[in-house]
Design an enzyme around this catalytic site. Structure first.
Site, PDB file in Angstrom:
ATOM      1  N   SER A  78       0.793  -1.229   0.000  1.00  0.00           N
ATOM      2  CA  SER A  78       0.000   0.000   0.000  1.00  0.00           C
ATOM      3  C   SER A  78       0.824   1.277   0.000  1.00  0.00           C
ATOM      4  O   SER A  78       0.271   2.359  -0.257  1.00  0.00           O
ATOM      5  CB  SER A  78      -0.954   0.006   1.192  1.00  0.00           C
ATOM      6  OG  SER A  78      -2.006  -0.908   0.982  1.00  0.00           O
ATOM      7  N   ALA A  79       2.110   1.194   0.254  1.00  0.00           N
ATOM      8  CA  ALA A  79       2.938   2.386   0.103  1.00  0.00           C
ATOM      9  C   ALA A  79       2.942   2.856  -1.350  1.00  0.00           C
ATOM     10  O   ALA A  79       3.289   4.008  -1.644  1.00  0.00           O
ATOM     11  CB  ALA A  79       4.363   2.115   0.583  1.00  0.00           C
TER      12      ALA A  79
END
Length: 411
Positions: A78-79
């Site tokens: 998700s970064a």
């Protein structure tokens, strides 16, 4: 980062790269977790006012023990969303996108099913009511154009207007919006709006192309082992029949059989464009990108974003706790943390802990990546980054960047 000719001292055994002596505490923390690991590895990069002050790596890029290097990238889960949000910031900076405008002004198909007045700001702060994956199969999840179209046609649910983490859907929503404005795929925009203007090879959506310096690390660990097996149908179906408070977060990230895209030596998750979760980045690549956000929009002495746009990114857009994650306060595609003693600044974390972070007050930017998908280490990996950021910000406040750095080759 060029190491000085005479280093103050060697880095810990098993750690390669270079680090300003001020950053002893985060250096030791990183070394305890990754130095000497034969089956997994990681990297940490810290820039202050755009100047690299830490660039270290340790461990292995695969189960065969291939050493991690400065050019080893990891899938950052998700970064990835922070990179996609930066693509949109570049479009806003050129006047192609207004955060206060309805999404449908740029993407007319998005107006379907009562969504005509949902703004870009609401979308990027996870308040569009589109967190659940549309009824779909694994093969369809890998078709990013199809997922963009389905979300444009979807009806928002009962959580519209309230922040709930759009774990996978936010990536396709950002990609669909960017495509409507530019006509380009998010894979191309990662390159043309982020990597190339910043002069870094360390940011890619999906598997880096042939000829890239970045070499993706293998996914390793017990979660990878589980993914190589099939979750029984009744068990996977049960997850979608749980009470709504539990089901909503699960429905945002899982369809039966999704584990299959992580299988094998060449997992299919790296062969698609999944802006919410499959960017492959080096630690230096992330620190470089967030360095522009931490330095008023300037990178390597050149303008990357205007100060006006950067100030817009810094502002929290909702102070309501997220219904799925509980923790983040949302910015325009990034998050800060409302916890006591939370690190300053904003950025985006990913599963297992990979993170990009910017603190405009100190001018510090951070990139932290690793390739470990391990049940045994998950709690440590996910909680490590908060104290690590604290240690970095404390070290950065001690003095101006030092000329003396400690160096070592990877052991």
């Amino acid at each position: 980062m060029n190491a000085p000719q005479s280093a103050a001292a060697g880095l810990p055994i098993g750690v390669g790269g270079a680090a300003d002596p001020r950053f002893d505490a985060p250096l030791r923390t990183f070394a305890r977790i990754f130095a000497g690991r034969s089956g997994n590895g990681g990297a940490l990069a810290v820039h202050q006012h755009g100047v690299p002050v830490v660039n270290i790596w340790a461990g292995a890029a695969d189960a065969h023990g291939t050493p991690w290097t400065a050019d080893t990238g990891a899938m950052i889960y998700s970064a990835s969303k922070g990179v996609a949000a930066t693509v949109l910031a570049r479009l806003a900076d050129r006047g192609l996108l207004d955060y206060a405008a309805p999404v449908a002004e740029y993407w007319p198909e998005f107006a379907a099913n009562g969504k005509a007045d949902i703004t870009v700001e609401q979308l990027l702060s996870h308040r569009a009511g589109l967190s659940a994956l549309p009824a779909t199969t694994v093969e369809e999840v890998l078709d990013h154009r199809l997922m963009e179209e389905r979300l444009a046609a979807a009806a928002p649910d009962h959580l519209r207007g309230k922040p709930i983490y759009h774990a996978l859907t936010i990536g396709w929503l950002m990609a669909g919006l960017a495509r409507a404005i530019t006509g380009r795929d998010m894979t191309e925009l990662f390159r043309t709006e982020v990597a190339e203007p910043l002069g870094t090879d360390g940011i890619h959506l999906g598997r880096p192309p042939a000829g890239a310096r970045t070499r993706p690390a293998d996914l390793v660990g017990s979660m990878k082992t589980l993914a190589d097996r099939t979750i029984p149908g009744p068990a996977s179906a049960l997850a979608l029949r749980l009470p709504n408070i539990v089901r909503a977060p699960i429905a945002s990230i899982y369809v039966p059989g999704l584990e299959s895209i992580f299988r094998g030596e060449h997992p299919r998750i790296l062969e698609t464009a999944l802006p919410a979760g499959n960017a492959v980045c080096t630690a230096t690549g992330l620190a470089t990108m967030y360095g522009a956000l931490a330095s008023g929009g300037t990178a390597a002495g050149k303008p990357y974003l205007t100060a006006h746009t950067v100030r817009a990114l810094e502002r929290v857009r909702t102070y309501q706790l997220d219904r799925a994650l509980v923790v983040p306060f949302w910015h325009l595609g990034y998050h800060s943390l409302p916890a006591l003693r939370a690190p300053r600044g904003y950025g985006h974390m990913g599963a297992f802990g990979s993170t990009g972070w910017a603190d405009p007050r100190s001018g510090v930017s951070i990139g932290f990546v690793h390739n470990r998908m391990s049940l045994g280490w998950s709690a440590i990996d996910m909680t490590l980054i908060v104290p690590l950021i604290h240690q970095i910000l404390h070290a950065a406040s001690l003095s101006a960047p030092g000329a003396d750095q400690r160096t070592a080759g990877a052991a």
